[in-house]
Design a protein around this motif. Structure first.
Motif, PDB file in Angstrom:
ATOM      1  N   GLU A  15     -11.443  20.203   1.721  1.00 23.76           N
ATOM      2  CA  GLU A  15     -12.488  21.189   2.002  1.00 23.76           C
ATOM      3  C   GLU A  15     -12.070  22.503   1.350  1.00 23.76           C
ATOM      4  OE1 GLU A  15     -16.036  22.750   4.114  1.00 23.76           O
ATOM      5  OE2 GLU A  15     -15.376  20.878   3.201  1.00 23.76           O
ATOM      6  N   THR A  17     -12.554  26.370   1.042  1.00 26.08           N
ATOM      7  CA  THR A  17     -13.101  27.420   1.888  1.00 26.08           C
ATOM      8  C   THR A  17     -12.212  28.654   1.821  1.00 26.08           C
ATOM      9  OG1 THR A  17     -13.737  28.002   4.153  1.00 26.08           O
ATOM     10  CG2 THR A  17     -11.877  26.503   3.900  1.00 26.08           C
ATOM     11  N   ASP A  18     -12.802  29.825   1.972  1.00 23.53           N
ATOM     12  CA  ASP A  18     -12.029  31.066   1.981  1.00 23.53           C
ATOM     13  C   ASP A  18     -11.498  31.291   3.395  1.00 23.53           C
ATOM     14  OD1 ASP A  18     -10.875  33.471   1.415  1.00 23.53           O
ATOM     15  OD2 ASP A  18     -12.747  34.599   1.308  1.00 23.53           O
ATOM     16  N   LEU A  19     -10.504  30.492   3.757  1.00 19.95           N
ATOM     17  CA  LEU A  19     -10.030  30.480   5.138  1.00 19.95           C
ATOM     18  C   LEU A  19      -9.372  31.799   5.526  1.00 19.95           C
ATOM     19  CD1 LEU A  19     -10.075  28.372   7.409  1.00 19.95           C
ATOM     20  CD2 LEU A  19      -7.733  27.792   6.821  1.00 19.95           C
ATOM     21  N   LEU A  25     -11.188  30.793  -2.871  1.00 19.86           N
ATOM     22  CA  LEU A  25     -11.276  29.525  -2.153  1.00 19.86           C
ATOM     23  C   LEU A  25      -9.898  28.908  -1.985  1.00 19.86           C
ATOM     24  CD1 LEU A  25     -14.469  27.937  -3.766  1.00 19.86           C
ATOM     25  CD2 LEU A  25     -14.254  28.981  -1.514  1.00 19.86           C
ATOM     26  N   ALA A  84     -15.812  23.473   6.934  1.00 21.40           N
ATOM     27  CA  ALA A  84     -15.624  24.882   7.282  1.00 21.40           C
ATOM     28  C   ALA A  84     -16.876  25.683   6.988  1.00 21.40           C
ATOM     29  CB  ALA A  84     -14.431  25.449   6.509  1.00 21.40           C
ATOM     30  N   GLY A  85     -17.089  26.734   7.797  1.00 21.58           N
ATOM     31  CA  GLY A  85     -18.201  27.655   7.593  1.00 21.58           C
ATOM     32  C   GLY A  85     -18.287  28.625   8.753  1.00 21.58           C
ATOM     33  N   ILE A  93     -14.494  32.425   9.113  1.00 14.85           N
ATOM     34  CA  ILE A  93     -14.678  30.997   8.897  1.00 14.85           C
ATOM     35  C   ILE A  93     -14.266  30.217  10.143  1.00 14.85           C
ATOM     36  CG2 ILE A  93     -13.963  28.997   7.533  1.00 14.85           C
ATOM     37  CD1 ILE A  93     -15.775  30.884   6.038  1.00 14.85           C
TER      38      ILE A  93
END
Length: 245
Positions: A15, A17-19, A25, A84-85, A93
């Motif tokens: 996944e 995602t910009d955690l 990312l 994630a979102g 996130i």
């Protein structure tokens, strides 16, 4: 990407995602990592593996792997896949997991409770959240996808499912956090004045549309009917004596 390979027997789904909220990312992997137990037997251990992107927009550079970061700790040793979102529209996130336990599948909501966008922290998951379905022993749910398909500012859910009560196919679950809203505004101003809505400024007669963010981070539409009154012009002829005003 100069990331170490996983040990044999590992199985992960990626996944992007910009955690950590730094504008690029990162890579979050959820699944199993292959290990040997005390008896030398090959086993699979539920795990989350994280690689942080510290590069530039044009050249990625990765730090990893970190196991079970930011409080993302597996619950029991059962398959658990995450997407994630920003599920609650608070600017960070969150995670939505799909977990298999006792031959049943459940969704889990992992809320990001950190006070800093760049240092996430996740609380223990809440299972079967938001009215999402679960799958029994003879039913299936496959890894989901989060996307704002209806453009209302929140994330909706797509999942391949085989549920007795809902049938087989692609299930669509609309997030109603952002309920479509609009307001009509009538204004009259004088020539030279203006009205500001959000980041837009209006100073001419006409009908306009502008959008604002409400308390949930959702779009709210403002329909503006603006009338601009010209400044009146008066011609005056006066005679005065010297020294008068």
């Amino acid at each position: 990407m100069d990331l170490d390979v996983f040990t044999p027997g590992s199985l992960f789904l990626p996944e992007l995602t910009d955690l950590d909220g730094d504008g690029d990312l990162d890579l979050l992997m959820s699944g199993f990592i292959g290990r040997r137990n005390a008896n030398g037997e090959n086993i699979q251990v539920q795990s989350f593996m994280y690689a942080e992107n510290i590069g530039t927009p044009n050249q990625t550079k990765w730090l990893g792997w970190y196991e079970n970061p930011y409080g993302i700790i597996p619950t029991e040793n059962q398959p658990q896949i995450c997407v994630a979102g920003d599920l609650d529209n608070d600017g960070d996130i969150d995670l939505l997991s799909l977990k298999l336990f006792d031959s049943k599948s459940f969704f889990g909501f992992w809320k990001n409770i950190s006070s800093s966008k760049n240092n996430p922290k996740f609380q223990a998951p809440v299972f079967s959240p938001f009215g999402l379905p679960s799958a029994g022993e003879d039913e299936t749910l496959l890894p989901p996808t989060l996307v704002d398909i209806d453009g209302d500012g929140d994330l909706d859910l797509f999942v391949i499912q085989g549920l007795i009560g809902k049938g087989e196919g692609i299930g669509y679950y609309e997030n109603n956090l952002c309920v479509s809203s609009s307001v009509n505004v009538n204004r009259i101003i004088c020539m030279g004045d203006s009205i500001k809505i959000g980041d837009k400024i209006f100073k001419s007669t006409g009908q306009f549309e502008a959008s604002l963010k409400n308390v949930n981070g959702c779009d709210s539409i403002v329909n503006l009917n603006l009338t601009v009154i010209p400044s009146p012009a008066v011609n005056m002829a006066k005679s005065i004596c010297q020294g008068q005003i």
